[in-house]
Design a protein around this motif. Sequence first.
Motif, PDB file in Angstrom:
ATOM      1  N   THR A  60       4.868  -8.446   9.308  1.00  0.00           N
ATOM      2  CA  THR A  60       3.612  -7.886   9.810  1.00  0.00           C
ATOM      3  C   THR A  60       2.416  -8.472   9.069  1.00  0.00           C
ATOM      4  O   THR A  60       2.572  -9.088   8.010  1.00  0.00           O
ATOM      5  CB  THR A  60       3.616  -6.339   9.697  1.00  0.00           C
ATOM      6  OG1 THR A  60       3.595  -5.972   8.328  1.00  0.00           O
ATOM      7  CG2 THR A  60       4.842  -5.747  10.364  1.00  0.00           C
ATOM      8  N   ASP A 117       0.825  -1.201   0.000  1.00  0.00           N
ATOM      9  CA  ASP A 117       0.000   0.000   0.000  1.00  0.00           C
ATOM     10  C   ASP A 117       0.860   1.252   0.000  1.00  0.00           C
ATOM     11  O   ASP A 117       0.494   2.260  -0.592  1.00  0.00           O
ATOM     12  CB  ASP A 117      -0.899   0.033   1.248  1.00  0.00           C
ATOM     13  CG  ASP A 117      -2.079  -0.913   1.127  1.00  0.00           C
ATOM     14  OD1 ASP A 117      -2.353  -1.383   0.008  1.00  0.00           O
ATOM     15  OD2 ASP A 117      -2.728  -1.180   2.157  1.00  0.00           O
ATOM     16  N   GLU A 118       2.026   1.171   0.678  1.00  0.00           N
ATOM     17  CA  GLU A 118       2.839   2.376   0.794  1.00  0.00           C
ATOM     18  C   GLU A 118       3.404   2.798  -0.549  1.00  0.00           C
ATOM     19  O   GLU A 118       3.651   3.983  -0.777  1.00  0.00           O
ATOM     20  CB  GLU A 118       3.941   2.201   1.851  1.00  0.00           C
ATOM     21  CG  GLU A 118       5.077   1.263   1.489  1.00  0.00           C
ATOM     22  CD  GLU A 118       4.761  -0.205   1.772  1.00  0.00           C
ATOM     23  OE1 GLU A 118       3.584  -0.539   1.971  1.00  0.00           O
ATOM     24  OE2 GLU A 118       5.711  -1.011   1.770  1.00  0.00           O
ATOM     25  N   VAL A 168       5.806   5.781  -0.434  1.00  0.00           N
ATOM     26  CA  VAL A 168       7.164   5.382  -0.746  1.00  0.00           C
ATOM     27  C   VAL A 168       7.370   5.436  -2.248  1.00  0.00           C
ATOM     28  O   VAL A 168       6.523   4.956  -3.004  1.00  0.00           O
ATOM     29  CB  VAL A 168       7.419   3.927  -0.300  1.00  0.00           C
ATOM     30  CG1 VAL A 168       8.829   3.501  -0.653  1.00  0.00           C
ATOM     31  CG2 VAL A 168       7.177   3.816   1.176  1.00  0.00           C
ATOM     32  N   ASP A 200       0.249  -7.302   7.208  1.00  0.00           N
ATOM     33  CA  ASP A 200      -0.008  -6.848   5.843  1.00  0.00           C
ATOM     34  C   ASP A 200       1.097  -7.280   4.867  1.00  0.00           C
ATOM     35  O   ASP A 200       1.156  -6.778   3.755  1.00  0.00           O
ATOM     36  CB  ASP A 200      -0.263  -5.334   5.793  1.00  0.00           C
ATOM     37  CG  ASP A 200       0.892  -4.516   6.334  1.00  0.00           C
ATOM     38  OD1 ASP A 200       1.892  -5.127   6.766  1.00  0.00           O
ATOM     39  OD2 ASP A 200       0.794  -3.285   6.328  1.00  0.00           O
ATOM     40  N   GLY A 249      -1.374   1.203   8.769  1.00  0.00           N
ATOM     41  CA  GLY A 249      -0.205   0.511   8.220  1.00  0.00           C
ATOM     42  C   GLY A 249       1.070   1.022   8.862  1.00  0.00           C
ATOM     43  O   GLY A 249       1.117   2.152   9.361  1.00  0.00           O
ATOM     44  N   LEU A 250       2.097   0.156   8.872  1.00  0.00           N
ATOM     45  CA  LEU A 250       3.420   0.556   9.359  1.00  0.00           C
ATOM     46  C   LEU A 250       4.333   0.733   8.166  1.00  0.00           C
ATOM     47  O   LEU A 250       4.258  -0.034   7.212  1.00  0.00           O
ATOM     48  CB  LEU A 250       4.024  -0.528  10.249  1.00  0.00           C
ATOM     49  CG  LEU A 250       3.391  -0.754  11.609  1.00  0.00           C
ATOM     50  CD1 LEU A 250       4.232  -1.773  12.382  1.00  0.00           C
ATOM     51  CD2 LEU A 250       3.305   0.556  12.384  1.00  0.00           C
ATOM     52  N   TYR A 251       5.201   1.701   8.250  1.00  0.00           N
ATOM     53  CA  TYR A 251       6.217   1.820   7.221  1.00  0.00           C
ATOM     54  C   TYR A 251       7.565   2.227   7.813  1.00  0.00           C
ATOM     55  O   TYR A 251       7.651   3.148   8.605  1.00  0.00           O
ATOM     56  CB  TYR A 251       5.801   2.800   6.119  1.00  0.00           C
ATOM     57  CG  TYR A 251       6.948   2.988   5.168  1.00  0.00           C
ATOM     58  CD1 TYR A 251       7.443   1.896   4.463  1.00  0.00           C
ATOM     59  CD2 TYR A 251       7.588   4.202   5.056  1.00  0.00           C
ATOM     60  CE1 TYR A 251       8.545   2.022   3.651  1.00  0.00           C
ATOM     61  CE2 TYR A 251       8.691   4.345   4.233  1.00  0.00           C
ATOM     62  CZ  TYR A 251       9.168   3.252   3.534  1.00  0.00           C
ATOM     63  OH  TYR A 251      10.265   3.370   2.743  1.00  0.00           O
ATOM     64  N   ARG A 302       0.651   4.822  10.070  1.00  0.00           N
ATOM     65  CA  ARG A 302      -0.207   5.660   9.241  1.00  0.00           C
ATOM     66  C   ARG A 302      -1.659   5.274   9.477  1.00  0.00           C
ATOM     67  O   ARG A 302      -2.013   4.095   9.409  1.00  0.00           O
ATOM     68  CB  ARG A 302       0.140   5.387   7.789  1.00  0.00           C
ATOM     69  CG  ARG A 302      -0.008   6.538   6.854  1.00  0.00           C
ATOM     70  CD  ARG A 302       0.503   6.139   5.497  1.00  0.00           C
ATOM     71  NE  ARG A 302      -0.126   4.927   5.043  1.00  0.00           N
ATOM     72  CZ  ARG A 302       0.503   3.927   4.442  1.00  0.00           C
ATOM     73  NH1 ARG A 302       1.790   3.982   4.231  1.00  0.00           N
ATOM     74  NH2 ARG A 302      -0.160   2.877   4.049  1.00  0.00           N
ATOM     75  N   ASP A 347      -1.500  -4.167  -0.575  1.00  0.00           N
ATOM     76  CA  ASP A 347      -1.355  -5.315   0.326  1.00  0.00           C
ATOM     77  C   ASP A 347      -2.655  -6.105   0.352  1.00  0.00           C
ATOM     78  O   ASP A 347      -3.467  -5.970   1.279  1.00  0.00           O
ATOM     79  CB  ASP A 347      -0.987  -4.825   1.735  1.00  0.00           C
ATOM     80  CG  ASP A 347       0.367  -4.147   1.757  1.00  0.00           C
ATOM     81  OD1 ASP A 347       1.320  -4.719   1.215  1.00  0.00           O
ATOM     82  OD2 ASP A 347       0.469  -3.038   2.315  1.00  0.00           O
TER      83      ASP A 347
END
Lengths: 424, 424
Positions: free
Chosen positions: A84, A22-23, A29, A86, B220-222, B231, A56
């Motif tokens: 994680t 997703d990022e 990103v 996701d 979500g984590l990034y 986020r 994700d």
Amino acid sequence: MHAGAVGGQVMWERAAIIAVGDEVLTGEVVNTNGSWMARELIRAGSRPLLQQCVGDDVEAIAAAIRGALERVDLVVLIGGLGPTPDDLTRLGAAQALGRGIHRDPAVTEYIRARHRQGVGHEASIAQQSEIVDGAEVLLNPVGTAPGQLIRTGPQERQAVVLLPGPPSECRGVGALLLERVRQATGRQLVRATWHCYDLTESELAHYLRPILTGLHPRAGLYTRPGVIDLRLEAEAEAAGGGLPAAVARAAAEAQALVPVPLYDDAWPIAPDRLLDALRRRGETLAVAESVSGGRLAAELTAVPGASDVLAEDVVVYTDAAKVRLGVPAELLAEHGPVSQAVAEALAEAVRRRAGTVWGIGITGWAGPGGGDEREPVGTYYCAVAGPDGVVTRRRRTRMAREVVQQAAAETARFMLATRIHPHP
Amino acid sequence: MHAGAVGGQVMWERAAIIAVGDEVLTGEVVNTNGSWMARELIRAGSRPLLQQCVGDDVEAIAAAIRGALERVDLVVLIGGLGPTPDDLTRLGAAQALGRGIHRDPAVTEYIRARHRQGVGHEASIAQQSEIVDGAEVLLNPVGTAPGQLIRTGPQERQAVVLLPGPPSECRGVGALLLERVRQATGRQLVRATWHCYDLTESELAHYLRPILTGLHPRAGLYTRPGVIDLRLEAEAEAAGGGLPAAVARAAAEAQALVPVPLYDDAWPIAPDRLLDALRRRGETLAVAESVSGGRLAAELTAVPGASDVLAEDVVVYTDAAKVRLGVPAELLAEHGPVSQAVAEALAEAVRRRAGTVWGIGITGWAGPGGGDEREPVGTYYCAVAGPDGVVTRRRRTRMAREVVQQAAAETARFMLATRIHPHP
């Protein structure tokens, strides 16, 4: 016929690169992994026909893999192998290929030895040990989650490859994949670039039309801040490397068509090549940056071992900082901070202070504020001071702030490179 | 029902972003335009379901448009509108939609007034004036090639949009598109981010599992160099902005679950916010960078007007440069260049030389060379010196050179931000 060719078809010739996360899809990103992998695949003889991002989502990942396998024979997925909930690339690949997933005890042990202790670390190790049935494991030399190479399709001539997303891990595990790609394709493409610092893209396109519209070698123009690149590409002719004849011929034709010099990699313009060239000459460099604001320092220090050559880089954004470095206050008052005189004074002052062979001074108006009628926003001066005096160049870029900043750093590297190695 | 909703369906809710160009597909250029557009579309209430790159090929462009129109209602193409023979996006869009192309005299005049004279400029102007039949023209405020918005599909509820590829032009013309997207969707999504500087991603994922596996809000984590971001995202509740209740609730729950502080944008950690906060306080900053090699300078000077606050930034990569700045040679000999003592001395020396309120010193081993048993590669120290003394933090990142460099700059900004604005 090539080593990797069967029935005239080079194995893994057509590739797809799929970034998972997703990022990436939502733009948090920037997909630098995809760009890196594309460049490396081309060098290894495989051509990306497709690049895409998926979120994700197991269904979306599986659909992207199935869609890509209809068009290409090598599908590289990057990201979504972490610890994680996701991180779903393993599940998506298993679903697309109709396979199961197992936990590999050898992988678990490998990861355990490298995993940082902490809450949740056992669950994290377990998830990262999950392998798609039948996959070849590519152990991660710089992290924990391994890559996976899954052969599939008729005669197992297709492959789906899973690589971790953190850029250093993508590169570390990706190197193992690229070794296998070179073996599979049995060939290498050569891409060479010429740089033009004196024309606009329209002008260069006008002169180079015969080359740009020709079919062989592949040719393209690309505009970067401060420079236009002409890229030529063809298949390598000998294992030893060297330019393919078609590329060499097109490059000579290009230089004959264009009324200004074109520069290839014989000129040490790129940061690593510039540092190497100076190191071989036993010469040192100091830099005073105003408009480029540290970009030249960041480019040079990105190269390991830069400290052998780069004695000091100072960002003198204010008049007071320029005076502290040694630019006379009267000079600033008389000529203004964006002027040939101040660029030269910066180059000479930082060279003197650091006691180096070369000094670079960069000053300009990046915008949006600043500038005047004589020196509008986008104007910059680069000066290179050396044992035989100082050379200055004035340029202007009608672009955004960051483009002006990058163009100024590019111009400074170009000027020092041509000072070391003049154009014939 | 929203302004843009008809029959329960929000107009332009689902988007695809297609980057056009061999240079993007083959990795010569990183697709930063796509990331920017994705973030902006989300803010404007439209969600990217698809991002892809296609090469400079009319058939491939047309196929990508047709494929995207089956899944989404807003297709944004970026790139391929320039003046060279390989700029084919106009033709690809016309082919996909079964339309012709005409030359718009008003566009020609607009471009002519802005186009730089030079060889080939008439052909360049003519090509850039080509408009797909029925398209709305989005004149380019920062360049020449205009954007084009082509409504299509049942009730003209779908759209194909063409934007130029140079990043500043993509943003300039893109702003005109985003205005129309906000009107069409009649809504806005709010995305908020919390930063964690004290845990690994695995640890944070462990603590935050209830939030990461929940369905609302999206979470979500990034991992970025030196920091993990959490986020959270949900639809805005009022036109005035402010956090949606679901996001605020999840953020409070997250802080209760995690045993270390989480930082939101109240802390001026991002470069623009840090400079704003210092400017409002009438405070100035000087920086001495060793391991980060100019990255902090480049981040800060990317913000217009940075010179109000950033008095000087010096990249002191060598011991000699550190001594010239004012770090005692004996201190370097006794403690080594990567040490708390040297980080503090750097921060204090640059603060003294520039006469600023704050001084930052950064030293470390970026690798691959350097480091020893006590201070291995990846170790860095950041020191912040101010009116009430100096604070230092030691951290380590087991990652590649550029990650260590970026992490050190991130940590320095974080430390100064929490010095200005301590965690309760």
